[in-house]
Design an enzyme around this catalytic site. Sequence first.
Site, PDB file in Angstrom:
ATOM      1  N   GLY A  85       0.820  -1.220   0.000  1.00  0.00           N
ATOM      2  CA  GLY A  85       0.000   0.000   0.000  1.00  0.00           C
ATOM      3  C   GLY A  85       0.844   1.255   0.000  1.00  0.00           C
ATOM      4  N   GLY A  87       2.552   3.784   1.465  1.00  0.00           N
ATOM      5  CA  GLY A  87       3.059   4.062   2.809  1.00  0.00           C
ATOM      6  C   GLY A  87       3.663   5.449   2.931  1.00  0.00           C
ATOM      7  NE  ARG A  88       7.999   5.392  -0.721  1.00  0.00           N
ATOM      8  CZ  ARG A  88       9.109   5.003  -1.224  1.00  0.00           C
ATOM      9  NH1 ARG A  88      10.188   5.683  -0.957  1.00  0.00           N
ATOM     10  NH2 ARG A  88       9.185   3.945  -1.982  1.00  0.00           N
ATOM     11  N   GLY A 121       7.002   7.674   6.189  1.00  0.00           N
ATOM     12  CA  GLY A 121       6.087   8.283   5.217  1.00  0.00           C
ATOM     13  C   GLY A 121       6.701   9.436   4.448  1.00  0.00           C
ATOM     14  NE  ARG A 171       4.601   8.942  -7.543  1.00  0.00           N
ATOM     15  CZ  ARG A 171       4.742   7.653  -7.336  1.00  0.00           C
ATOM     16  NH1 ARG A 171       5.678   6.977  -7.973  1.00  0.00           N
ATOM     17  NH2 ARG A 171       3.948   7.011  -6.499  1.00  0.00           N
ATOM     18  NE  ARG A 178       1.014   1.476  -6.889  1.00  0.00           N
ATOM     19  CZ  ARG A 178       2.153   2.147  -6.906  1.00  0.00           C
ATOM     20  NH1 ARG A 178       3.278   1.503  -7.062  1.00  0.00           N
ATOM     21  NH2 ARG A 178       2.160   3.447  -6.747  1.00  0.00           N
ATOM     22  CG  ASP A 247       5.379  -3.477  -4.908  1.00  0.00           C
ATOM     23  OD1 ASP A 247       5.953  -4.551  -5.158  1.00  0.00           O
ATOM     24  OD2 ASP A 247       5.927  -2.522  -4.334  1.00  0.00           O
ATOM     25  CG  ASN A 248       7.746  -0.807  -7.387  1.00  0.00           C
ATOM     26  OD1 ASN A 248       6.919  -0.191  -6.718  1.00  0.00           O
ATOM     27  ND2 ASN A 248       8.911  -1.184  -6.897  1.00  0.00           N
ATOM     28  CG  ASP A 257       6.369   3.131  -7.477  1.00  0.00           C
ATOM     29  OD1 ASP A 257       5.777   4.214  -7.614  1.00  0.00           O
ATOM     30  OD2 ASP A 257       6.020   2.272  -6.665  1.00  0.00           O
TER      31      ASP A 257
HETATM   32  P1  AMP Z   1       8.788   0.941  -3.127  1.00  0.00           P
HETATM   33  O1  AMP Z   1      10.180   1.103  -2.678  1.00  0.00           O
HETATM   34  O2  AMP Z   1       8.214   2.181  -3.754  1.00  0.00           O
HETATM   35  O3  AMP Z   1       8.539  -0.208  -4.013  1.00  0.00           O
HETATM   36  O4  AMP Z   1       7.936   0.736  -1.799  1.00  0.00           O
HETATM   37  C1  AMP Z   1       7.656  -0.496  -1.208  1.00  0.00           C
HETATM   38  C2  AMP Z   1       6.722  -0.299  -0.049  1.00  0.00           C
HETATM   39  O5  AMP Z   1       7.378   0.352   1.044  1.00  0.00           O
HETATM   40  C3  AMP Z   1       5.492   0.559  -0.355  1.00  0.00           C
HETATM   41  O6  AMP Z   1       4.404   0.024   0.362  1.00  0.00           O
HETATM   42  C4  AMP Z   1       5.899   1.900   0.181  1.00  0.00           C
HETATM   43  O7  AMP Z   1       4.792   2.710   0.475  1.00  0.00           O
HETATM   44  C5  AMP Z   1       6.676   1.521   1.426  1.00  0.00           C
HETATM   45  N1  AMP Z   1       7.637   2.559   1.833  1.00  0.00           N
HETATM   46  C6  AMP Z   1       8.811   2.853   1.247  1.00  0.00           C
HETATM   47  N2  AMP Z   1       9.417   3.888   1.880  1.00  0.00           N
HETATM   48  C7  AMP Z   1       8.605   4.258   2.891  1.00  0.00           C
HETATM   49  C8  AMP Z   1       8.674   5.261   3.903  1.00  0.00           C
HETATM   50  N3  AMP Z   1       9.696   6.116   3.993  1.00  0.00           N
HETATM   51  N4  AMP Z   1       7.650   5.324   4.776  1.00  0.00           N
HETATM   52  C9  AMP Z   1       6.606   4.491   4.693  1.00  0.00           C
HETATM   53  N5  AMP Z   1       6.487   3.531   3.767  1.00  0.00           N
HETATM   54  C10 AMP Z   1       7.463   3.398   2.876  1.00  0.00           C
HETATM   55 MG    MG Z   2       6.682   1.235  -5.088  1.00  0.00          MG
END
Ligand code: AMP
Ligand code: MG
Length: 494
Positions: A85, A87-88, A121, A171, A178, A247-248, A257
């Site tokens: 989900g 997360g940020r 986040g 963005r 996804r 997820d990307n 992403d």
């Molecule tokens: P990604 O690196 O974009 O593929 O992210 C993988 C997962 O980690 C996703 O659910 C993001 O929302 C979560 N995530 C990555 N960095 C953070 C962060 N700084 N705070 C909260 N969630 C994060």
């Molecule tokens: Mg991602």
Amino acid sequence: MTSIPFNNRYVNLGEAFYVRTHPETVAAPALIKFNDELASSLGLSVANVEDCASIFSGNVIPEGAEPLAMAYAGHQFGGFNPQLGDGRAILLGELVHPSGASVSVHLKGSGQTHFSRNGDGRAALGPVLREYLLSEAMHKLGVPTTRALAAVTTGEQVARERMLPGGVITRVAKSFVRIGTFEYFAARDNYDAVKQLADYVIEHNYPQLREVENPYQALLQAVVDAQAKLIAQWMQLGFIHGVMNTDNMSIAGETIDYGPCAFIDAFDYNKVFSSIDQNGRYAYGNQPSIGMWNLTRFAETLLPLLAKDSDAAIEIAKNILETYIETYQRAWLDGMRAKCGLLAVSDKTAHKDKVLIDDLLDTMAAGRADFTLTFFYLSRLSAQPSEADEDIRKLFARPAQFNQWFIKWRERLNNESLNDEQRQVKMQAVNPVYIPRNHQVEAAIRAAEDHGDFSVFRDLHEVLQNPYEVQKGRNHYMSPPKPHEVVSKTFCGT
Ligand code: AMP
Ligand code: MG
């Protein structure tokens, strides 16, 4: 611009799909860059700088926005995580583009959400600048991608390996759905939700499929086609996504992403930049097969919608997935032929041309030749040997390595009807002069993070607005890194 004509549809899917979340406010938002060109193409009136900083940091919610964090799952490096989900990130809202297409506006780095787990986040400034530069460069290079609308600094620090300035990037995408969004519901056996999601995607991203006999089969086919063509374009530019987790992977077929992504300098099939990709799962040369792996995960989520009988559904999915290979190979060969100036093409010469192109890439790999410059110089050569041949030869560790290929290439050019100049014009339209070279991206980040100096970022961004045209006085943007400038590792830690 405190009001954006949002037309939110994702909200209507219901609360299983997201958690309504407001961005967390930040101390002192300041605008780094606003994409006027994109804003006006979306019909957004250009705001004053303060409004921009407030909206695109999440401090002010524009009228009509219904911010939410989207739920999704995903296979990360091959292992399934049922709940990831946003997360940020936060979906601020959806807009109808003047062309009638729908687009989504997303903040990234805007604070914690229901899906943050232990994360803060937030995003550090570096990854915000990297995403801005790379996504806009990809757009100008002609690759489907999410766009960057705005980048701001937050006036706050974020804790990473050290304290770093924080940033938020806004963005814009055709969709932030996804493969992992489908997996989220399939993993919960909630096929009503899978169907709802598929209907939403068809409505917004593939409206031409609404009337076909089985729109879900057609959706799988459309996503397979879009991903095959997208990944072929990555390969033709030497782009490494770096984290091709499900997820990307966008359902709309856009590059999405931007994390530890980077472009290859010295060519190497096995090149990996990402510090967390220790086994090279997402190495340059693995990207096409990972695309297939990811699409197989997507097909699995759709099985109950493809046919009532599960064996029949599997058969349908397999047949559609098989077309990925052919579509990818066709797109790759078409693009590579164009890059090499092989324009008089027929199915009969396809195999021979592929052998010639593979031979070029093998020679480049053996000679550690710069990917972008090899094609840059190639697109300036004549059909007859000339002094200019030396430009390309000297990119190779041992210049003589290239001689054999030159002979074969020139033999092949005998089939061409265009003269040198005509061929060169066509080749130069597909072989960029400038790419966001990793050491230059890093230099832009260092100047901004360490010295609050955004001029390096701005200059690089400007060069990348016209990647296919030689720009006077900007030769150094073409250069591969000197040995001490090489940046061989990239990090996800936004
Ligand atoms: P990604 O690196 O974009 O593929 O992210 C993988 C997962 O980690 C996703 O659910 C993001 O929302 C979560 N995530 C990555 N960095 C953070 C962060 N700084 N705070 C909260 N969630 C994060
Ligand atoms: Mg991602």
